[in-house]
Write a protein that holds these residues in place. Structure first.
Motif, mmCIF file in Angstrom:
data_model
loop_
_atom_site.group_PDB
_atom_site.id
_atom_site.type_symbol
_atom_site.label_atom_id
_atom_site.label_comp_id
_atom_site.label_asym_id
_atom_site.label_seq_id
_atom_site.Cartn_x
_atom_site.Cartn_y
_atom_site.Cartn_z
ATOM 1 N N SER A 87 0.831 -1.209 0.000
ATOM 2 C CA SER A 87 0.000 0.000 0.000
ATOM 3 C C SER A 87 0.862 1.253 0.000
ATOM 4 N N CYS A 88 1.958 1.223 0.742
ATOM 5 C CA CYS A 88 2.891 2.355 0.736
ATOM 6 C C CYS A 88 3.488 2.559 -0.652
ATOM 7 N N ALA A 89 3.866 1.477 -1.293
ATOM 8 C CA ALA A 89 4.436 1.585 -2.636
ATOM 9 C C ALA A 89 3.431 2.220 -3.597
ATOM 10 N N GLU A 90 2.182 1.796 -3.507
ATOM 11 C CA GLU A 90 1.142 2.361 -4.378
ATOM 12 C C GLU A 90 0.892 3.834 -4.055
ATOM 13 N N ALA A 91 0.894 4.176 -2.745
ATOM 14 C CA ALA A 91 0.691 5.563 -2.345
ATOM 15 C C ALA A 91 1.853 6.438 -2.813
ATOM 16 N N ALA A 92 3.078 5.923 -2.721
ATOM 17 C CA ALA A 92 4.250 6.673 -3.174
ATOM 18 C C ALA A 92 4.169 6.964 -4.662
ATOM 19 N N ALA A 93 3.709 5.986 -5.433
ATOM 20 C CA ALA A 93 3.564 6.203 -6.876
ATOM 21 C C ALA A 93 2.509 7.274 -7.151
ATOM 22 N N ARG A 94 1.391 7.226 -6.439
ATOM 23 C CA ARG A 94 0.350 8.254 -6.616
ATOM 24 C C ARG A 94 0.873 9.643 -6.262
ATOM 25 N N ALA A 95 1.729 9.709 -5.244
ATOM 26 C CA ALA A 95 2.232 10.997 -4.770
ATOM 27 C C ALA A 95 3.365 11.546 -5.626
ATOM 28 N N GLY A 96 3.852 10.764 -6.569
ATOM 29 C CA GLY A 96 4.864 11.258 -7.485
ATOM 30 C C GLY A 96 6.292 10.924 -7.135
ATOM 31 N N ALA A 97 6.512 10.010 -6.164
ATOM 32 C CA ALA A 97 7.877 9.625 -5.809
ATOM 33 C C ALA A 97 8.566 8.965 -6.997
ATOM 34 N N GLY A 98 9.889 9.082 -7.015
ATOM 35 C CA GLY A 98 10.652 8.473 -8.085
ATOM 36 C C GLY A 98 11.188 7.104 -7.750
ATOM 37 N N GLY A 99 11.033 6.673 -6.490
ATOM 38 C CA GLY A 99 11.542 5.370 -6.098
ATOM 39 C C GLY A 99 11.199 5.059 -4.662
ATOM 40 N N LEU A 100 11.580 3.859 -4.221
ATOM 41 C CA LEU A 100 11.263 3.369 -2.879
ATOM 42 C C LEU A 100 12.522 2.918 -2.160
ATOM 43 N N LEU A 101 12.513 3.077 -0.835
ATOM 44 C CA LEU A 101 13.482 2.424 0.024
ATOM 45 C C LEU A 101 12.720 1.346 0.785
ATOM 46 N N LEU A 102 13.019 0.086 0.491
ATOM 47 C CA LEU A 102 12.278 -1.019 1.103
ATOM 48 C C LEU A 102 12.860 -1.339 2.468
ATOM 49 N N LEU A 103 12.120 -0.975 3.512
ATOM 50 C CA LEU A 103 12.510 -1.214 4.892
ATOM 51 C C LEU A 103 12.179 -2.652 5.283
ATOM 52 N N PRO A 104 12.686 -3.139 6.412
ATOM 53 C CA PRO A 104 12.435 -4.535 6.787
ATOM 54 C C PRO A 104 10.963 -4.821 7.053
ATOM 55 N N PRO A 105 10.579 -6.097 6.925
ATOM 56 C CA PRO A 105 9.213 -6.499 7.286
ATOM 57 C C PRO A 105 9.010 -6.392 8.785
ATOM 58 N N TYR A 106 7.779 -6.437 9.204
ATOM 59 C CA TYR A 106 7.430 -6.223 10.608
ATOM 60 C C TYR A 106 7.852 -7.384 11.506
ATOM 61 N N LEU A 107 8.686 -7.099 12.490
ATOM 62 C CA LEU A 107 8.973 -7.939 13.661
ATOM 63 C C LEU A 107 9.598 -9.298 13.384
ATOM 64 N N VAL A 108 9.001 -10.101 12.522
ATOM 65 C CA VAL A 108 9.386 -11.506 12.423
ATOM 66 C C VAL A 108 10.795 -11.681 11.867
ATOM 67 N N ASN A 109 11.468 -12.731 12.351
ATOM 68 C CA ASN A 109 12.705 -13.177 11.728
ATOM 69 C C ASN A 109 12.330 -14.207 10.668
ATOM 70 N N ALA A 110 12.861 -14.025 9.474
ATOM 71 C CA ALA A 110 12.451 -14.873 8.360
ATOM 72 C C ALA A 110 13.681 -15.431 7.651
ATOM 73 N N PRO A 111 13.537 -16.586 7.002
ATOM 74 C CA PRO A 111 14.642 -17.108 6.201
ATOM 75 C C PRO A 111 14.883 -16.206 4.989
ATOM 76 N N VAL A 112 16.074 -16.302 4.452
ATOM 77 C CA VAL A 112 16.440 -15.440 3.323
ATOM 78 C C VAL A 112 15.473 -15.626 2.155
ATOM 79 N N ARG A 113 15.027 -16.864 1.927
ATOM 80 C CA ARG A 113 14.095 -17.112 0.825
ATOM 81 C C ARG A 113 12.827 -16.288 1.009
#
Length: 301
Positions: A87-113
């Motif tokens: 949703s943030c990515a879609e909102a950023a595109a609507r707002a005219g951003a030129g790109g994204l910085l993808l921050l970590p997912p919420y809380l969980v520790n996950a395998p690299v895959r």
């Protein structure tokens, strides 16, 4: 998208009652771009991405885009749960951003895959190019980084771990894989402290929280390090950046709270931080004010 120079991560100003201060944000971004920022990263870590609702997030990005007026690239944060990140990515595109910085997912520790799939699904939400932020619970292997670099929308990799052995292997693996131009940069808090080390492995770009409140010092450091002026680099590290880091490390969350205090000290009221962060204590703000004066003195400003 080409990034160069000092990368500006603006704070998100709030009013005394906790609302978004749109005019202060606009002026903050305008000042930073006028001072010479090489790019604007809105609603990211320094901008309290973690504390913003989706509507506020989109307004922050839109104001940053408007205030920048096409002079430098504008990117914005996206992260947390997979649906919210998309949703943030879609909102950023609507707002005219030129790109994204993808921050970590919420809380969980996950395998690299799983982390690779997370990046793949968030970056697929729009056509915006994305930079992946390695930190906290988002730690990638060299092999995974090669997969990221092969994704059409992923243009770069920001390191916030400080594991230089791992990052060196990631850089070598991605470059040896022969993918298109791929950007690496140093995303540690108060990144200037580790810029010489990162430059040693070929990672020259870095984010600068200091630029938010004392751009004169941030630019003096950048000029010195790129010109090979080792004496000035060491003077700034010893006289300004080291004591700033020691002050920052006194309280968790001061990497944001002190920056906001610094913005206010320099004449633009950035307002409070939002919980769970806490505002800088008065005695720490006084130390910060003295440090700003020292930094400006060293930089010759």
């Amino acid at each position: 998208m080409h990034l160069d120079g000092v990368l500006f991560f603006p704070v998100t100003p709030f009013t005394p009652d906790g609302g978004l201060d749109e005019e202060a944000l606009r002026e903050h971004v305008e000042r930073g771009v006028a001072a010479g920022a090489g790019g604007v990263f809105a609603a990211c870590g320094t901008g309290e991405f973690n504390a913003l609702g989706l509507d506020e997030y989109e307004r922050v990005v839109r104001i940053a885009v408007e205030a920048t007026a096409g002079r430098v690239p504008v990117l914005s944060g996206a992260g947390g749960s997979l649906p919210f990140a998309r949703s943030c990515a879609e909102a950023a595109a609507r707002a005219g951003a030129g790109g994204l910085l993808l921050l970590p997912p919420y809380l969980v520790n996950a395998p690299v895959r799983g982390l690779v799939k997370y990046v793949e699904q968030v970056s697929a939400a729009t056509e915006l190019p994305a930079i992946v932020y390695q930190r906290g619970n988002a730690r990638f292997t060299p092999e995974a980084a090669v997969e990221l670099a092969a994704m059409p929308n992923v243009m770069g990799f920001k390191d916030g771990l400080g594991d230089l052995d791992l990052l060196q292997r990631i850089v070598l693996a991605v470059r040896q894989a022969g993918h298109r131009e791929f950007t690496f940069f140093n995303g540690l808090p108060t990144a200037e402290m580790t810029v010489p080390a990162y430059r040693g492995i070929g990672v020259n770009l870095y984010s600068s929280a200091v630029f938010c409140f004392v751009p004169e010092v941030a630019l003096a450091f950048h000029k010195a390090v790129t010109a090979g002026d080792g004496e000035m680099v060491q003077r700034l590290l010893a006289g300004f950046y080291r004591p700033l880091v020691e002050l920052r490390d006194l309280v968790p969350g001061y990497a944001v709270a002190l920056v906001k205090a610094g913005v206010t000290l320099r004449g633009l009221d950035a307002g409070p931080v939002r919980p769970p962060l806490v505002d800088a204590a008065p005695e720490h703000v006084a130390r910060l004010e003295r440090l700003i004066g020292k930094g400006l003195e060293i930089a010759g400003c």
